[in-house]
Design a protein around this motif. Structure first.
Motif, short mmCIF file in Angstrom:
data_model
loop_
_atom_site.label_atom_id
_atom_site.label_comp_id
_atom_site.label_asym_id
_atom_site.label_seq_id
_atom_site.Cartn_x
_atom_site.Cartn_y
_atom_site.Cartn_z
N SER A 131 -42.77 -46.30 -36.49
CA SER A 131 -43.04 -45.26 -35.50
C SER A 131 -44.54 -44.98 -35.42
CB SER A 131 -42.27 -43.98 -35.87
OG SER A 131 -40.89 -44.22 -35.87
N GLY A 135 -46.72 -45.61 -32.15
CA GLY A 135 -47.52 -44.55 -31.56
C GLY A 135 -48.97 -44.97 -31.37
N ARG A 155 -38.61 -38.62 -21.80
CA ARG A 155 -38.47 -38.42 -23.25
C ARG A 155 -39.66 -38.93 -24.04
NH1 ARG A 155 -35.33 -34.33 -23.08
NH2 ARG A 155 -33.27 -34.73 -22.19
N LEU A 156 -40.47 -39.80 -23.46
CA LEU A 156 -41.61 -40.36 -24.19
C LEU A 156 -42.65 -40.81 -23.19
CD1 LEU A 156 -42.85 -41.44 -26.91
CD2 LEU A 156 -41.69 -43.60 -26.43
N ASN A 158 -47.18 -42.11 -23.20
CA ASN A 158 -48.40 -42.33 -23.98
C ASN A 158 -49.57 -41.60 -23.32
OD1 ASN A 158 -48.67 -43.94 -21.75
ND2 ASN A 158 -49.62 -45.63 -22.84
N ARG A 169 -48.24 -32.40 -22.33
CA ARG A 169 -46.97 -33.01 -22.71
C ARG A 169 -45.81 -32.04 -22.55
NH1 ARG A 169 -46.92 -37.69 -25.76
NH2 ARG A 169 -48.95 -38.66 -26.08
N PHE A 173 -42.30 -33.25 -20.64
CA PHE A 173 -41.08 -33.62 -21.34
C PHE A 173 -39.88 -32.87 -20.76
CE2 PHE A 173 -43.74 -35.02 -25.05
CZ PHE A 173 -43.31 -36.33 -25.00
N THR A 214 -30.35 -46.16 -26.04
CA THR A 214 -30.62 -45.42 -27.27
C THR A 214 -29.42 -44.55 -27.58
OG1 THR A 214 -31.69 -43.65 -25.98
CG2 THR A 214 -33.12 -45.36 -26.90
#
Length: 458
Positions: A131, A135, A155-156, A158, A169, A173, A214
């Motif tokens: 992880s 990242g 959900r994610l 960069n 962020r 999200f 997922t």
């Protein structure tokens, strides 16, 4: 076996109002085991000589001792199970540091729980390292990366995606792709190039997306690449290289013209004129004309480079073409090291021009050292390589050899190698100029793809 500290989940469990069913079964089973003995003793005491007070005390003592033994047995059976429950609770909560002590009939179970804890601890460490690496990798990417769940909620993402959307962020999200203005990008075919305006930037972007899964649920991966910025950076660097060489060549011509024009202007103001003023004026004008012509030829070479037409490909026999190129060089003999009989799909005129330029450069490099030039070819790895080897001083240490107008030769135009590369790349090939490893000099290699119907000879 040592008892681990009670885990938070264990202490948080609601207290039962009575014994669990499993413990009641242990108590009941232990009592049933002792019941026949107690009943037999009571019957014998009753049927012998009548019931006496002493018999009652003995029977009561037996019952009390039996009850204590039953409780002791229950604790012996329940205590390890409670320890196992605490260990498993710790594993469930992610605490893999607890271990059970091996000993007794439950060795295998304790060993398996300890092995499971060690494996989970290693897997968590690997997951945390992966992880962290993921990242760092996502943070280093210039491409915007976003991950959506099955409901297209973000959900994610960069830092590049955050910069593209120009928001914090916590503001991004959980929001749906439609709310972020990204749903049209997910509806486009993957690999599509389109113009789009984001909150942080607008331009031309390449859109790629793929399905994800997922925890058994679907999702979408969206990657946004700002191709416009990459092309602008490449264009800026190309202009810098071009302007650097153009400025060098133009200044080389304009400086003497400006100097001579100033000299002639000063001469014309003299009164009276010197006796040889005509010769001075003629020499000065000749110099201006010469440098102007050189500048004109330079710009004509640039025009020729930019107007190279697309190749008109047809089947060409490589051997006869190279023999013709060798005969065109008359300053020194060029050795032709004949290779296999090959045919190419190429424009013969453009290919001949590229090879003439390479042979001419090799000859000019070999003339000062009285060396030779060798031309050879071979077929390898589905492509044909043509090599021109000279015995000169070797190629100059520069990364600009194939940049238009860059030259290290006095009076050179800097067009030859740039034109060779342009021709080679138009034929889906390439060209390189490197120092030789077997002797002094350089080796120029031009490679072209070999047609599928003309396989490599054995």
């Amino acid at each position: 076996m040592t008892t681990p500290e009670p885990s938070p989940a264990t202490s948080a469990r609601p207290a039962a109002s009575r014994l669990p069913a499993y413990e009641r079964r242990i108590l009941g089973g232990s009592a049933l085991i002792a019941a026949p003995g107690l009943l037999a003793a009571a019957f014998m005491a009753w049927s012998g000589s009548g019931w006496r007070e002493a018999d009652g005390w003995v029977l009561a003592a037996a019952v009390i001792v039996t009850a204590l033994l039953v409780r002791w047995q229950r604790r012996r059976l329940v205590y390890p199970l409670q320890s196992f429950a605490s260990l498993l609770d710790a594993l469930r909560l992610g605490d893999y540091s607890l271990r059970g002590r091996v000993g007794g009939a439950l060795d295998d179970l304790v060993y398996d729980i300890n092995a499971l804890a060690e494996r989970l601890q290693q897997e968590r460490l690997q997951f945390e390292e992966s992880s962290y690496l993921l990242g760092k990798t996502l943070a280093a990417l210039d491409n915007a990366v976003l991950v959506f769940d099955q409901d297209t909620r973000l959900r994610l993402l960069n830092p590049a995606a955050q910069q593209l959307l120009q928001a914090d962020r916590h503001q991004l999200f959980g929001r749906r792709a439609e709310e972020l203005g990204l749903q049209p990008l997910l509806d486009q075919p993957s690999g599509q190039l389109l113009n789009h305006r984001f909150a942080g930037r607008s331009g031309r972007f390449e859109i790629r997306h793929a399905p994800l899964r997922t925890e058994g649920r679907g999702g979408r991966l969206l990657v946004i690449n700002d191709v416009g910025r990459v092309l602008r950076e490449e264009e800026r660097q190309a202009w810098q290289r071009l302007l650097r060489v153009l400025g060098h060549e133009v200044n080389n011509s304009l400086a003497p013209i400006q100097s001579m024009a100033g000299t002639l202007a000063t001469l014309a103001l003299r009164d009276p004129l010197p006796e040889d003023w005509r010769e001075d004026f003629r020499n000065g004008l000749e110099l201006i004309g010469h440098r102007s012509g050189a500048l004109s030829r330079f710009l004509a070479s640039y025009s020729r480079l930019t107007r190279l037409p697309p190749p008109q490909r047809r089947e060409v026999a490589l051997g006869p073409l190279l023999e013709k190129v060798v005969r065109l060089e008359s300053r020194l003999p060029v050795t032709l090291d004949a290779g296999p009989a090959l045919h190419l799909m190429a424009d013969p005129d453009q290919l001949e021009q590229a090879l003439i330029n390479l042979v001419r450069n090799a000859a000019e490099a070999s003339l000062p050292t009285r060396g030779g030039v060798v031309l050879r070819w071979q077929a390898k790895a589905e492509r044909v390589s043509i090599e021109i080897l000279d015995e000169g001083e070797g190629p100059p240490a520069s990364d600009n050899l194939f940049v238009p107008f860059f030259t290290t030769k006095p009076g050179g135009s800097g067009i030859g190698l740039a034109l060779v590369r342009q021709i080679a790349e138009a034929h889906d090939g390439g060209v390189s100029l490197l120092a030789r490893t077997d002797a002094r000099g350089a080796v120029a290699t031009l490679w072209l793809p070999q047609p599928a119907d003309h396989p490599q000879p054995p």
